[in-house]
Design an enzyme around this catalytic site. Structure first.
Site, short mmCIF file in Angstrom:
data_model
loop_
_atom_site.label_atom_id
_atom_site.label_comp_id
_atom_site.label_asym_id
_atom_site.label_seq_id
_atom_site.Cartn_x
_atom_site.Cartn_y
_atom_site.Cartn_z
N GLU A 1 14.17 126.91 40.12
CA GLU A 1 13.12 126.35 40.37
C GLU A 1 12.49 125.05 39.43
O GLU A 1 13.02 123.93 38.87
CB GLU A 1 12.31 127.45 38.83
CG GLU A 1 12.90 128.77 39.48
CD GLU A 1 11.47 130.04 38.38
OE1 GLU A 1 10.99 129.43 37.67
OE2 GLU A 1 12.12 130.92 37.96
N GLY B 1 16.08 129.27 29.49
CA GLY B 1 15.37 130.54 29.72
C GLY B 1 15.27 130.91 31.34
O GLY B 1 16.01 130.11 31.88
N LYS C 1 -0.18 138.97 48.30
CA LYS C 1 1.32 137.37 48.93
C LYS C 1 0.67 137.04 50.27
O LYS C 1 0.72 136.07 50.56
CB LYS C 1 2.54 137.97 48.50
CG LYS C 1 2.41 136.85 47.64
CD LYS C 1 4.48 138.04 47.56
CE LYS C 1 5.04 137.35 45.98
NZ LYS C 1 6.10 137.45 46.14
N GLY D 1 18.99 121.84 22.55
CA GLY D 1 17.93 122.15 22.53
C GLY D 1 17.77 123.70 22.02
O GLY D 1 18.38 124.12 21.40
N CYS E 1 16.87 133.80 35.51
CA CYS E 1 18.35 133.48 36.38
C CYS E 1 19.36 133.75 35.01
O CYS E 1 20.08 134.68 35.22
CB CYS E 1 19.10 132.84 37.19
SG CYS E 1 17.41 132.66 37.93
C1 UDX Z 1 19.72 128.39 37.03
C2 UDX Z 1 20.40 127.56 38.03
O1 UDX Z 1 20.56 125.80 37.62
C3 UDX Z 1 20.02 127.59 39.54
O2 UDX Z 1 21.94 127.80 40.27
C4 UDX Z 1 20.50 129.62 39.43
O3 UDX Z 1 20.25 129.51 41.06
C5 UDX Z 1 19.19 129.46 39.02
O4 UDX Z 1 19.89 129.54 37.67
P1 UDX Z 1 16.67 127.72 36.82
O5 UDX Z 1 16.56 128.75 36.21
O6 UDX Z 1 15.81 127.42 37.87
O7 UDX Z 1 18.42 127.31 37.73
O8 UDX Z 1 17.02 126.53 35.84
P2 UDX Z 1 17.76 125.97 34.85
O9 UDX Z 1 17.56 124.01 36.03
O10 UDX Z 1 19.12 125.58 35.53
O11 UDX Z 1 17.60 125.48 33.61
C6 UDX Z 1 17.69 126.99 32.68
C7 UDX Z 1 17.98 126.70 31.34
O12 UDX Z 1 18.51 126.18 30.65
C8 UDX Z 1 16.07 126.14 31.58
O13 UDX Z 1 15.47 127.13 30.43
C9 UDX Z 1 16.89 124.35 30.62
O14 UDX Z 1 15.20 124.35 29.59
C10 UDX Z 1 17.78 124.78 29.58
N1 UDX Z 1 18.94 123.94 30.24
C11 UDX Z 1 19.41 123.23 31.22
C12 UDX Z 1 19.44 123.39 28.57
O15 UDX Z 1 18.59 124.01 27.76
N2 UDX Z 1 20.01 122.52 28.51
C13 UDX Z 1 20.97 121.70 29.90
O16 UDX Z 1 21.52 120.65 29.59
C14 UDX Z 1 20.22 122.49 30.58
#
Ligand code: UDX
Length: 433
Positions: free
Chosen positions: A157, A259, A35, A255, A262
């Site tokens: 992400e 996933g 890495k 939806g 986090c």
């Molecule tokens: C999340 C948190 O937002 C962030 O603050 C933390 O640091 C890490 O975890 P991330 O895992 O990158 O970030 O994704 P995020 O954009 O929050 O979406 C998480 C999941 O929720 C995705 O699978 C997304 O499709 C889903 N989601 C999000 C929904 O199904 N509906 C929504 O309205 C919003």
């Protein structure tokens, strides 16, 4: 300021790069030699928009190395940003954090500000202090005294760089004046809202925030299920709810569930640490159940519509857990594809960034397509699992021409039901008739 960031995963690499962009001198450390080699060649081991450019821009201020001791000795502030993966019992595996803390204690000759940035359960910093004290010299707590700060990271992400540089808030947990001042100086270029708390509250803010967002998603998904049964429309309901400032419009997209690395992990870990401390966090168990149900129910919808899945060709558009990332960890696509395969369906798939990762997960059990249109060729149904921009903009007429049957299952409510049916698709989505 001179800082070291231990761990070059999503959080560590983005934080290190952004700190350099803010004018600090940064040493990014990882034990993974490959890495570090890749990073030193100017390449980025993960797909994250804007990151490669930002690393290149700040080349003079970032060092990538495997030399942990040297990085610790040269820095005033040492960030811990290593992984905290889930253990089989749901709790977080904190052994990497412990190893780093021990390493800092052994390497440091002078007091350091040790900042815990990985997502960890409440009370982790207490343990870090214990490890630092036990390994900093004579083993009796008489060695170099370090200060520990909790500084959880909230970046997403896919928009990690922007999230880091323009955060809603920066949370700093410390009871040490000097450490507070140092953290204020470190983050000053962002001009962000700073929240200063005690260490445990800062740790808890992270788990509570992620769990709350996951709960918001499971709540709107539950409402969507009632919409489906009653003939209401989840998008109109969400709009009407979201205009209430106390609720807010974001995270109300129904939806196939959340996933990523986090939400699933943090909800699980928050339940585990609560249980360990004598509280049964029941509401979060329900959040998990709803999230599981969304995927199962989606597959059932496909099966009900197609009658038999055995021998049917199903095209999958989107494998990453959300757009703008190649990350497939805990992606809904994994459970959905596996359920389809179990029923004897033939699965072909395309994702703009996650194809290589998908190959390591599904092997030769599915067919990998070169683009979005190949997925539709001779397919009985096309399933939209991630709302990538290029899928939102797909030429539906072109897609339809090559399909065998015109079933479309939209797991992210990308299209309008009326318009899809007018085009001749047999269209199903989430919480809309
Ligand atoms: C999340 C948190 O937002 C962030 O603050 C933390 O640091 C890490 O975890 P991330 O895992 O990158 O970030 O994704 P995020 O954009 O929050 O979406 C998480 C999941 O929720 C995705 O699978 C997304 O499709 C889903 N989601 C999000 C929904 O199904 N509906 C929504 O309205 C919003």
């Amino acid at each position: 300021m001179k800082i070291a960031v231990i761990g070059t995963g999503y959080v560590g690499l983005v934080a290190g790069t952004c700190f350099a962009d803010m004018g600090h001198d940064v040493i990014c450390v990882d034990i993974d030699e490959e890495k570090i080699k890749v990073l030193n060649e100017g390449k980025v081991p993960i797909y994250e928009p804007g990151l490669e450019e930002l690393i290149a821009k700040n080349k003079a201020k970032i060092v990538f190395t495997t030399d942990f001791d040297d990085a610790v000795r040269k820095s005033e502030v040492v960030f811990i940003a290593v992984g905290t993966p889930p253990k089989p019992n749901g709790g977080a595996d904190l052994s990497y954090v412990e190893n780093v803390a021990r390493g800092i204690a052994v390497a440091a000759k002078k007091p350091k500000i040790v900042v815990e940035k990985s997502t960890v359960p409440v009370q982790t910093c207490e343990r870090i202090i214990q490890v630092l004290d036990c390994n900093n010299g004579d083993g009796n707590g008489n060695g170099v005294k370090h200060t520990v700060v909790s500084n959880p990271e909230f970046l997403r992400e896919g928009s990690a760089v922007v999230d880091f540089l323009k955060p809603d808030r920066v949370v700093i947990g410390t009871d040490n004046e000097k450490a507070r001042n140092a953290m204020e100086e470190l983050y000053a270029p962002l001009k962000a809202e700073m929240v200063f708390t005690d260490i445990k509250s800062a740790e808890l803010i992270k788990h509570a925030s992620n769990s709350f967002l996951a709960a918001k998603i499971s709540f709107i998904n539950s409402v969507a299920n009632v919409c489906e049964k009653t003939g209401a429309d989840i998008e109109m309901v969400a709009k009407g709810m979201g205009l209430d400032k106390r609720i807010g419009p974001s995270f109300l997209n129904a939806g196939i569930g959340y996933g990523g690395f986090c939400f699933p992990k943090d909800v699980e870990a928050f339940i585990a640490i609560s249980e360990k401390n004598g509280y049964d966090f029941k509401i979060l168990k329900e959040v998990q159940d709803v999230n599981k149900f969304q995927k199962e129910n989606f597959v059932k919808t496909v099966e009900d519509a197609l009658w038999n899945l055995n021998g049917k060709t199903i095209g999958i558009l989107g494998l990453a857990f959300k757009p703008n990332t190649d990350d497939m960890r805990f992606a809904p696509s994994i459970d959905i594809v596996n359920a389809l395969l179990k029923e004897g369906a033939k699965v072909k798939a395309f994702d703009p960034e996650a194809m290589e990762r998908a190959k390591t997960i599904f092997g030769d059990k599915i067919e990998y397509c070169k683009d979005k249109y190949e997925v539709a060729e001779q397919a009985d149904a096309v399933l939209f699992l991630t709302e990538w921009k290029q899928f939102v903009e797909i030429d539906l007429d072109k897609m339809k021409k090559s399909m065998k049957q015109f079933f479309v299952f939209d797991g992210r409510n990308i299209f309008k039901p009326k318009a899809m049916r007018a085009k001749g698709f047999k269209y199903e989505s989430i919480g809309r008739l």
